[in-house]
Design a protein around this motif. Structure first.
Motif, mmCIF file in Angstrom:
data_model
loop_
_atom_site.group_PDB
_atom_site.id
_atom_site.type_symbol
_atom_site.label_atom_id
_atom_site.label_comp_id
_atom_site.label_asym_id
_atom_site.label_seq_id
_atom_site.Cartn_x
_atom_site.Cartn_y
_atom_site.Cartn_z
ATOM 1 N N HIS A 122 -14.227 -39.166 20.616
ATOM 2 C CA HIS A 122 -15.443 -38.552 20.067
ATOM 3 C C HIS A 122 -15.773 -39.297 18.788
ATOM 4 O O HIS A 122 -14.915 -39.992 18.236
ATOM 5 C CB HIS A 122 -15.252 -37.050 19.815
ATOM 6 C CG HIS A 122 -14.109 -36.716 18.901
ATOM 7 N ND1 HIS A 122 -14.232 -36.731 17.535
ATOM 8 C CD2 HIS A 122 -12.822 -36.403 19.162
ATOM 9 C CE1 HIS A 122 -13.056 -36.399 16.999
ATOM 10 N NE2 HIS A 122 -12.184 -36.203 17.961
ATOM 11 N N PRO A 123 -16.995 -39.176 18.306
ATOM 12 C CA PRO A 123 -17.325 -39.908 17.072
ATOM 13 C C PRO A 123 -16.581 -39.319 15.884
ATOM 14 O O PRO A 123 -16.406 -38.106 15.792
ATOM 15 C CB PRO A 123 -18.829 -39.702 16.905
ATOM 16 C CG PRO A 123 -19.325 -39.035 18.127
ATOM 17 C CD PRO A 123 -18.150 -38.430 18.836
ATOM 18 N N ARG A 124 -16.131 -40.167 15.028
ATOM 19 C CA ARG A 124 -15.507 -39.693 13.787
ATOM 20 C C ARG A 124 -16.608 -39.074 12.916
ATOM 21 O O ARG A 124 -17.689 -39.637 12.773
ATOM 22 C CB ARG A 124 -14.888 -40.886 13.078
ATOM 23 C CG ARG A 124 -14.270 -40.563 11.756
ATOM 24 C CD ARG A 124 -13.818 -41.841 11.077
ATOM 25 N NE ARG A 124 -13.287 -41.549 9.774
ATOM 26 C CZ ARG A 124 -13.235 -42.417 8.776
ATOM 27 N NH1 ARG A 124 -13.681 -43.638 8.941
ATOM 28 N NH2 ARG A 124 -12.729 -42.083 7.624
ATOM 29 N N ASN B 204 -18.830 -47.217 19.726
ATOM 30 C CA ASN B 204 -18.254 -46.312 20.733
ATOM 31 C C ASN B 204 -18.641 -46.699 22.158
ATOM 32 O O ASN B 204 -17.792 -46.777 23.044
ATOM 33 C CB ASN B 204 -18.760 -44.888 20.482
ATOM 34 C CG ASN B 204 -18.022 -44.233 19.340
ATOM 35 O OD1 ASN B 204 -16.853 -43.943 19.465
ATOM 36 N ND2 ASN B 204 -18.696 -44.031 18.225
ATOM 37 N N GLY B 205 -19.947 -46.921 22.358
ATOM 38 C CA GLY B 205 -20.436 -47.251 23.692
ATOM 39 C C GLY B 205 -19.863 -48.562 24.189
ATOM 40 O O GLY B 205 -19.355 -48.660 25.319
ATOM 41 N N ASP C 256 -18.175 -44.506 12.527
ATOM 42 C CA ASP C 256 -17.836 -43.325 13.329
ATOM 43 C C ASP C 256 -16.737 -43.567 14.369
ATOM 44 O O ASP C 256 -16.716 -42.933 15.416
ATOM 45 C CB ASP C 256 -19.090 -42.748 14.008
ATOM 46 C CG ASP C 256 -19.796 -43.753 14.912
ATOM 47 O OD1 ASP C 256 -19.323 -44.893 15.004
ATOM 48 O OD2 ASP C 256 -20.813 -43.398 15.524
ATOM 49 N N ILE C 257 -15.838 -44.509 14.078
ATOM 50 C CA ILE C 257 -14.715 -44.752 14.978
ATOM 51 C C ILE C 257 -13.474 -44.058 14.416
ATOM 52 O O ILE C 257 -13.180 -44.164 13.220
ATOM 53 C CB ILE C 257 -14.454 -46.275 15.128
ATOM 54 C CG1 ILE C 257 -15.703 -47.001 15.641
ATOM 55 C CG2 ILE C 257 -13.246 -46.538 16.027
ATOM 56 C CD1 ILE C 257 -15.953 -46.931 17.120
ATOM 57 N N LEU C 258 -12.750 -43.375 15.287
ATOM 58 C CA LEU C 258 -11.593 -42.584 14.851
ATOM 59 C C LEU C 258 -10.439 -43.435 14.329
ATOM 60 O O LEU C 258 -10.301 -44.603 14.725
ATOM 61 C CB LEU C 258 -11.069 -41.756 16.033
ATOM 62 C CG LEU C 258 -12.013 -40.720 16.632
ATOM 63 C CD1 LEU C 258 -11.436 -40.161 17.930
ATOM 64 C CD2 LEU C 258 -12.268 -39.610 15.639
ATOM 65 N N PRO D 134 -4.880 -48.361 21.455
ATOM 66 C CA PRO D 134 -5.473 -48.335 22.797
ATOM 67 C C PRO D 134 -6.908 -47.812 22.648
ATOM 68 O O PRO D 134 -7.139 -46.840 21.921
ATOM 69 C CB PRO D 134 -4.608 -47.320 23.560
ATOM 70 C CG PRO D 134 -3.438 -47.031 22.690
ATOM 71 C CD PRO D 134 -3.802 -47.369 21.288
ATOM 72 N N ILE D 135 -7.855 -48.436 23.314
ATOM 73 C CA ILE D 135 -9.268 -48.093 23.089
ATOM 74 C C ILE D 135 -9.569 -46.594 23.243
ATOM 75 O O ILE D 135 -10.247 -46.011 22.391
ATOM 76 C CB ILE D 135 -10.194 -48.950 23.984
ATOM 77 C CG1 ILE D 135 -10.193 -50.400 23.476
ATOM 78 C CG2 ILE D 135 -11.611 -48.399 24.020
ATOM 79 C CD1 ILE D 135 -10.968 -51.390 24.332
#
Ligand SMILES: Nc1ncnc2c1ncn2[C@@H]1O[C@H](COP(=O)(O)OP(=O)(O)O)[C@@H](O)[C@H]1O
Ligand SMILES: O=P(O)(O)OC[C@H]1O[C@](O)(COP(=O)(O)O)[C@@H](O)[C@@H]1O
Ligand SMILES: [Mg+2]
Length: 529
Positions: free
Chosen positions: A505-507, A271-272, A303-305, A498-499
């Motif tokens: 938010h975290p998945r 995420n970061g 944890d990526i959507l 798209p990023i």
């Protein structure tokens, strides 16, 4: 206002419904505000493929569905170099598996490609994001837009090689950077990016050492990469390039890109890192730089959507089996044995949930998404007592981010700004020992923390394949002229996103999902509240 927030009125309560933990608060502030909180969670947590519309939708508008889909199409449109360079002219792709051109170093004005080859992806190809038509918002894991759960197709862009490309291979200098924590498969992705770039004909490929820090630290020099260098790197875990947290600001990174003449940047991280990649992409646009920034999601936490899973996750689950099995053997072989295993998962309990499911040896699975009590009549400790009485032993699997409300807040952050958690595994171990001593029941407690051992292993076969495809598609995306995108597995197909859409938010594990219910079925654990 006929927005969705007014549309859904009654949703039944589940008697044993999970209490939501602190981590859900950010979801509830979303514009799609269902009334029942756990439904908000179910609708937005993106256990699989839900998403939050950016605009309120007026469900009284007979055209809401069309508007919704238009909004969706606009949001998932992939940023392209022609947005800032409208006159950029594409050339025929140099990626053609039939001709394998160019072979040698010199690039003539044109590239021979096989006109008959049909191995390309059309820019209009799409992948369906959601595949279940829920007939009721009360269906397990339902993700509904309106109270009738109207079927609304949501399409995302298919990944893969395009027939026309926006970079001449001889003009490309590509760089790869790996950021954040380690994750099995990083080397596989690096390797595949390099190999695919070479197939396109790129000669200048470098690695940036130790994450974003490598852009600013003068002591660190670029690592030249070629097929020869990366040939066997996937045989070991870690990252050939090294990783780091923190580092320079976006301005400095873009200055460094300019200085180095890098015009394709492949960013492997979570995420970061993706937030950083998107900021780099935006800064390049602002400065009118023809740079393509492509992300490949790296997160052991999964944890990526919007993605089926991220690379390294399967390996982590598999490796976690060894720790769980050891905990089980220890617990089972001792009189009143209790084995406690802590697994990674900062805000998402996917590793703990899946490892529990796959091992079949866990009695209690604790994840960050759900509050639990340790003490009290419905707490974990009293259930452990019951398990010792009935089974003779017990195994607990806890995610590192679980139960943080039970611990003293550290108020410490790492170099990237992530909160450093208290050790929930050690806390449960200590409290368990104390509890059984106090009630005068013998308990033999063994604690295993395999977290860094799991993260450092090499990718298993299934992750190896995932990494290979993601790495290849990252390169195809860059040559196709996209930037500010990332690549992921979507309903078994590969897609570009798209990023911002995958990191809002975290998945999180959805407590209303079938998967979590299956986990509960498997452990037989009650609610600990
Ligand atoms: N919001 C942000 N904007 C720009 N860069 C960020 C942001 N968050 C983190 N980073 C940078 O991304 C890198 C990795 O972030 P981190 O959170 O440690 O790992 P991950 O990418 O796995 O989530 C770090 O170098 C950090 O400085
Ligand atoms: O000790 P480190 O490097 O901060 O890593 C710990 C963190 O790394 C992770 O495995 C993954 O985090 P990232 O996705 O941010 O790399 C988390 O589960 C864990 O909290
Ligand atoms: Mg992170």
């Amino acid at each position: 206002m006929g927005s969705i927030s007014h549309a859904i009125t009654t949703l039944p309560h589940c008697h044993h419904g999970p209490r939501l933990s602190h981590s859900n608060s950010l979801l509830i502030t979303s514009k799609v505000a269902y009334k029942h909180k756990s439904r908000v969670f179910a609708a937005l947590s993106s256990n699989n493929h839900s998403f939050t519309p950016t605009t309120d939708i007026d469900l009284n508008d007979p055209d809401w569905k069309t508007k919704f889909q238009k909004d969706f199409e606009a949001r998932f449109r992939l940023p392209h170099l022609t947005d800032i360079f409208p006159h950029a002219a594409p050339i025929p792709s140099t990626f053609c598996l039939k001709m394998r051109t160019p072979i040698d170093g010199d690039f003539p004005g044109h590239y021979s490609s096989d006109e008959e080859w049909h191995g390309y992806i059309n820019n209009n190809d799409r992948v369906l994001l959601k595949t279940i038509h829920y007939s009721s918002p009360t269906s397990a894991g339902a993700e509904c837009i309106d109270p009738d759960c109207t079927w609304v197709e949501q399409w995302v862009h298919r990944a893969g090689p395009r027939e026309k490309i926006y970079f001449r291979p001889e003009e490309v200098k590509a760089a790869i950077v790996t950021c954040g924590g380690l994750c099995p498969g990083l080397n596989d992705v690096i390797r595949q990016i390099v190999i695919t770039l070479e197939i396109y004909g790129v000669k200048k490929i470098v690695g940036i050492p130790f994450g974003y820090r490598g852009f600013s630290d003068k002591e660190l020099t670029e690592v030249p990469l070629s097929r020869k260098v990366v040939q066997n790197i996937h045989l070991s875990g870690g990252s050939l390039l090294g990783v780091s947290r923190g580092g320079p600001g976006v301005g400095d990174i873009v200055d460094s890109l300019e200085e180095r003449g890098i015009n394709m940047l492949f960013v492997l991280g979570g995420n970061g890192t993706h937030a950083g990649a998107n900021a780099i992409h935006n800064e390049c646009r602002k400065k009118q730089l023809k740079v393509s920034v492509i992300g490949v999601p790296k997160t052991i936490d999964n944890d990526i959507l919007l993605m089926d899973k991220t690379f390294g996750f399967d390996t982590a689950v598999e490796e976690a089996q060894r720790a769980i099995n050891s905990a089980y053997i220890e617990a089972h072989s001792a009189y009143h044995g209790i084995g406690i295993v802590k697994l990674m998962g900062r805000s998402s309990g996917f590793i703990a949930m899946q490892a529990t499911l796959s091992s079949g040896q866990v009695d209690i699975c604790l994840i960050p998404e759900l509050l639990f009590n340790l003490h009290g009549p419905h707490g974990v400790l009293s259930h452990l007592k019951y398990l010792l009485q009935t089974k003779g032993s017990a195994v607990v699997c806890v995610a590192e981010g679980a139960g943080q409300d039970l611990l003293q807040k550290t108020n410490i952050t790492d170099a990237s700004g992530n909160i450093v958690f208290g050790d929930i595994g050690v806390y449960i171990q200590q409290e368990t020992k104390k509890y059984f001593k106090e009630i005068g029941v013998h308990a033999d407690v063994k604690y295993i923390d395999p977290t860094y051992m799991i993260r450092a292993v090499r990718a298993n076969a299934s992750d190896g394949i995932l990494c290979t495809v993601l790495g290849q598609n990252a390169v195809h995306g860059a040559f196709a002229g996209y930037s500010g995108i990332t690549v992921g597995l979507c309903n078994t197909h590969y897609a570009y996103f798209p990023i911002p859409e995958v990191i809002s938010h975290p998945r999180l594990v959805d407590p209303n999902s079938r998967m979590w219910h299956r986990c509960l079925t498997s452990t037989g654990q009650p609610d600990f509240i």
